[in-house]
Write a protein that holds these residues in place. Structure first.
Motif, PDB file in Angstrom:
ATOM      1  N   ARG A  61       0.731  -1.198   0.012  1.00 16.03           N
ATOM      2  CA  ARG A  61      -0.025   0.002   0.039  1.00 16.03           C
ATOM      3  C   ARG A  61       0.749   1.187   0.002  1.00 16.03           C
ATOM      4  O   ARG A  61       1.843   1.269   0.966  1.00 16.03           O
ATOM      5  CB  ARG A  61      -1.111   0.027   1.266  1.00 16.03           C
ATOM      6  N   HIS A  63       1.215   5.127   0.687  1.00 15.20           N
ATOM      7  CA  HIS A  63       0.840   6.236   1.450  1.00 15.20           C
ATOM      8  C   HIS A  63       1.932   7.563   1.151  1.00 15.20           C
ATOM      9  O   HIS A  63       2.648   7.692   1.883  1.00 15.20           O
ATOM     10  CB  HIS A  63       0.654   5.970   2.749  1.00 15.20           C
ATOM     11  N   MET A 163       2.761   6.371  10.824  1.00 19.14           N
ATOM     12  CA  MET A 163       3.014   7.249   9.696  1.00 19.14           C
ATOM     13  C   MET A 163       3.844   8.355  10.299  1.00 19.14           C
ATOM     14  O   MET A 163       3.576   8.821  11.326  1.00 19.14           O
ATOM     15  CB  MET A 163       1.778   7.601   8.838  1.00 19.14           C
ATOM     16  N   GLY A 169      -0.960   3.507  10.170  1.00 17.00           N
ATOM     17  CA  GLY A 169      -1.011   2.870   8.788  1.00 17.00           C
ATOM     18  C   GLY A 169      -1.439   1.430   8.747  1.00 17.00           C
ATOM     19  O   GLY A 169      -2.118   1.156   8.017  1.00 17.00           O
ATOM     20  N   PHE A 187      -7.776   7.692   6.411  1.00 19.17           N
ATOM     21  CA  PHE A 187      -6.923   8.307   5.467  1.00 19.17           C
ATOM     22  C   PHE A 187      -8.106   8.724   4.455  1.00 19.17           C
ATOM     23  O   PHE A 187      -7.988   8.073   3.164  1.00 19.17           O
ATOM     24  CB  PHE A 187      -5.837   7.447   4.836  1.00 19.17           C
ATOM     25  N   LEU A 190      -6.964   9.059   0.713  1.00 20.78           N
ATOM     26  CA  LEU A 190      -6.932   8.073   0.050  1.00 20.78           C
ATOM     27  C   LEU A 190      -8.303   7.086  -0.058  1.00 20.78           C
ATOM     28  O   LEU A 190      -8.231   5.968  -0.295  1.00 20.78           O
ATOM     29  CB  LEU A 190      -5.690   7.087   0.869  1.00 20.78           C
TER      30      LEU A 190
END
Length: 258
Positions: A61, A63, A163, A169, A187, A190
């Motif tokens: 993933r 970020h 994070m 995260g 998030f 996202l």
């Protein structure tokens, strides 16, 4: 991941450093957080050496400038003269440095069947590579970890990945023998957001417990909303509830054999 593994198998502290952020830590249940310098010293002294290392990536993933990678890893070598073989769940965090990705956290969790014996990948029926693992977004992962432990008996698998802005995260908790649920903070940028508590939920997590009434009482005392039960059905004793983070659960105990 392959280049990172090759650097470790080379048993070359300098080469390992080219793939690791200076803040890199290795987190294991046995040793806790091991900084990069300590890991390099163990390799340089010959206390730690690796013969093999391989990863099967399960999920990655992005970020922003951070990537979290979940994998199944195996490795072998020697530690202080004793041979070892490891079969582990691996969570790696990589941070972008200009045109390179450097590892900043490696969290390892041994695969086992609850008796300390490793589970072969071919025979595993639970865990992140079983095909479907719930990944819940919650309003506060730190609070959720404590709530699921207190109310539903969950165990934290390893230290959460934090994070740069302080949000979590990725975190993993385990129910019963080896049923993993993943957690993260919201998030919104996202399109990852937590449900609104108090509303109905389209998804229910089914959790097997030995005593539905006791489990219901513990969850209710911790603030769960009981929508149904405890009651006895053809399939056993059940309770349907919603946790404080908006996620639905069914507690279930199979009927005793006649």
């Amino acid at each position: 991941m392959d280049a990172w593994a090759a650097a470790i198998v080379a048993d070359d502290p300098a080469r390992i450093a080219t793939f690791a952020d200076p803040s890199w830590v290795l987190v294991t249940p046995e040793s806790g957080a091991v900084p990069l310098t300590s890991f390099q010293e163990a390799v340089a002294s010959g206390d730690l050496s690796h013969d093999t290392m391989a990863f099967t990536v399960l999920d990655a993933r992005l970020h922003g400038d951070v990537v979290t990678v979940r994998a199944h890893g195996t490795n072998s070598g020697t530690f202080r003269g004793q041979p070892f073989q490891a079969d582990e769940w691996v969570t790696e965090v990589f941070v972008r440095h200009e045109d390179r990705w450097l590892c900043t956290v490696s969290a390892l969790t041994p695969r086992s069947n609850g008796s300390g014996q490793p589970v072969s990948p071919e025979l595993s029926t639970e865990g992140p590579d079983q095909g479907l693992t719930p990944h819940l977004c919650v309003s506060d992962t730190r609070e959720a970890i404590e709530w699921y432990a207190t109310a539903l008996g969950a165990r934290l698998t390893h230290e959460p990945i934090i994070m740069p802005d302080g949000r979590i995260g990725h975190a993993e908790i385990t129910f019963n023998l080896n049923s993993i649920v993943m957690l993260s903070d919201a998030f919104p940028e996202l399109n990852v957001d937590a449900p609104a508590p108090g509303r109905g939920t389209a998804v229910t997590l089914h959790l097997h417990v030995t005593d539905v009434d006791a489990a219901t009482a513990a969850a209710a005392a911790a603030g769960a909303v009981i929508d149904r039960g405890p009651e006895t059905t053809d399939s056993g004793r059940i309770t349907v509830l919603r946790d404080p983070f908006g996620h639905g659960w069914m507690l279930h105990a199979r009927p005793s054999p006649v």
